[in-house]
Structures are given as C-alpha cells and as structure tokens.
Design an enzyme around this catalytic site. Sequence first.
Site, PDB file in Angstrom:
ATOM      1  N   LEU A  49      -4.868  14.168   8.981  1.00 55.63           N
ATOM      2  CA  LEU A  49      -5.251  14.278   7.575  1.00 55.63           C
ATOM      3  C   LEU A  49      -4.683  13.135   6.742  1.00 55.63           C
ATOM      4  CD1 LEU A  49      -6.598  15.974   5.325  1.00 55.63           C
ATOM      5  CD2 LEU A  49      -4.411  17.165   5.066  1.00 55.63           C
ATOM      6  N   ASP A  50      -5.593  12.400   6.071  1.00 57.79           N
ATOM      7  CA  ASP A  50      -5.228  11.333   5.134  1.00 57.79           C
ATOM      8  C   ASP A  50      -4.327  10.269   5.771  1.00 57.79           C
ATOM      9  OD1 ASP A  50      -6.656  12.654   3.141  1.00 57.79           O
ATOM     10  OD2 ASP A  50      -4.904  13.798   2.477  1.00 57.79           O
ATOM     11  N   ALA A  51      -4.510  10.040   7.073  1.00 64.30           N
ATOM     12  CA  ALA A  51      -3.632   9.103   7.781  1.00 64.30           C
ATOM     13  C   ALA A  51      -4.412   8.030   8.532  1.00 64.30           C
ATOM     14  CB  ALA A  51      -2.722   9.861   8.751  1.00 64.30           C
ATOM     15  N   GLY A  60      -2.923  15.461   1.232  1.00 68.51           N
ATOM     16  CA  GLY A  60      -3.428  16.812   1.053  1.00 68.51           C
ATOM     17  C   GLY A  60      -3.969  17.077  -0.338  1.00 68.51           C
TER      18      GLY A  60
END
Length: 299
Positions: free
Chosen positions: A242-244, A216
């Site tokens: 998100l960001d994964a 995040g």
Amino acid sequence: MDPTAEHRYVITLSCPDTTGIVARIAGFLADAGGWIVEAGYHSDPATGWFFTRQVVRAESLPFGAEELRERFATVAADLGGDTTWTVTDTREPKRVVMLVSEEAHCMHDILGRVAAGELPVRLACVIGNHDRLGPIVRAHGVPFHHVPFPPPGGDPDARAAAKAEAFGQVRHLVEEHDPHAVVLARFMQILPPDLCRDWAGRAINIHHSFLPSFVGARPYHQAYARGVKLIGATCHYVTPDLDAGPIIEQDVIRVDHGDTAADMVRRGRDIERLVLARGLRWHLEDRVLVHGNKTVVFP
C-alpha cells in the site's frame, strides 16, 4: 494529439552498466541517418545499472517504427539478456483508462487537459465506483461506466465476494482498451494483488501525502494531528504494498499552525492535480524508467 508537433521516435533502454553503451546506440542511429533531438543518460553506481532515453526525428530515418524496433532489437541483444527497452512512435496515440470515486478534482483536471490537447493521450473511458461523476464525464464525450462496490459493514465473506466481483468487472472494462496507463484519480479502493501484478508499470495512483509519510487513509488529518509545516502529494506506480510503489513525481506546499485540517485538504488538492498531471505526462512520454522500487525520470 498536437497536429503541429514534430513526428518522433522515442527509444528507452536500461541494462547492466559497462563501457561502450552510448557509443553502440549512437553509432546505430548515426549509421541509419537518425537525427537525435533529445538524449538523457543515467548511470547508477549503487546498482550498477545504466538508463537512457533517446528521441529521434522520424523523418531522418529511411524506415518506420516497426522496422526501427526490429533493428534496435539487435542492439539491445548485444547489451545482454537483462536489457529492457522500448521504441514508441509519437504519432501512435496512447490510451488511458481513469478510475474514480466521488472526489472530482483530479478527474476534472485530467479531463480539462485532454480536452485542451495538453496530454498526448486518448481517454478511452472512466470507471467509477459511484455514479455521481458520470454526467460530468459524458459531457466531455468520454464513456462512463458505473461499477458499484459493497459498502463497509455486513457479512465479511459476502462483502469480500462482492468486492472481488466488482474488481472483475473493472478488469474487464479496463482490459477491453489495453491501456498504456490506468489512472487511479482518487479511486479510494485498494487494487487486489492480481491487478497490481497484471497492471505493473501502468497503474498510476495519486496519493494525497508526501510519501513515505502518512500512508493510508486521511493523510491530511494525520498531518494536521502531527503539526507538520509541509504537506504534499505523490504520484506513484501501484504495487501490492500500500502506497509504496515506485515514485514518479512529488511536490509540497507550506502550511502553518493556523491551518485547519480542512485548509490542508483544500490546499492539498491543488498539489494533487499538478503532481498527477506531471506524472501521467512523463509516463505517456516514456520519460519514466522503473528499476526495482525506484524510478529514473528524464523530464
């Protein structure tokens, strides 16, 4: 493109693991007269999956890339219906579209590498949700498109509609070029699920953290508050989570108790530049094979 570079064909393949895969591919290339100059293999016992990347001198084959694809399709079919594969030609330039916001360090680095011929790519355009970086991009002879996004606050429904419209413009501008990679060079906007789906395996993000830590916003400030001794950056494919997404490349740098959050931001920018450049290069050179949420990288 480097005019002195040897003309090559790159073959990638992944399939359920079994005996005889390497022999089948090597025999096919040998029968055609193919001269293999690079070969990478990986067998994953956890998933039972096999991965390979083969590089062949183009001049050693009596036919071109299109016929190689047609012939190799038979080999891939013999290995089962779940097989995925590509054949690419190093003489066919790959296209990249870059998405930016206001932070310029990653964009500067990519522009410089492209101008120096260090990346095997044609930078089709840069799209920004602010117009501040436009003059820099145009000075490099690259088209710049400004697509404004709504600022925070205001009526949530109106903001959501305006944001959806902005992403529609971004989609149109990107897909005009049918790029091999869409690089989010600190774009600072979360791609909607439909774009994540349609650009799967092509949308590449640089996150200013050593994921999965500190996902995040403001990860350096999160790291500072936690008192970490290492900070890093992660280049990964974009997914709706998100960001994964699958990780392509990561690196770290040491910090200590005397560093402020601003120091971490400054040091982290150096890591971000390097990690994004490496990850993008490996993607463009067909060195990254994705399986589920993991990658096999043949550097």
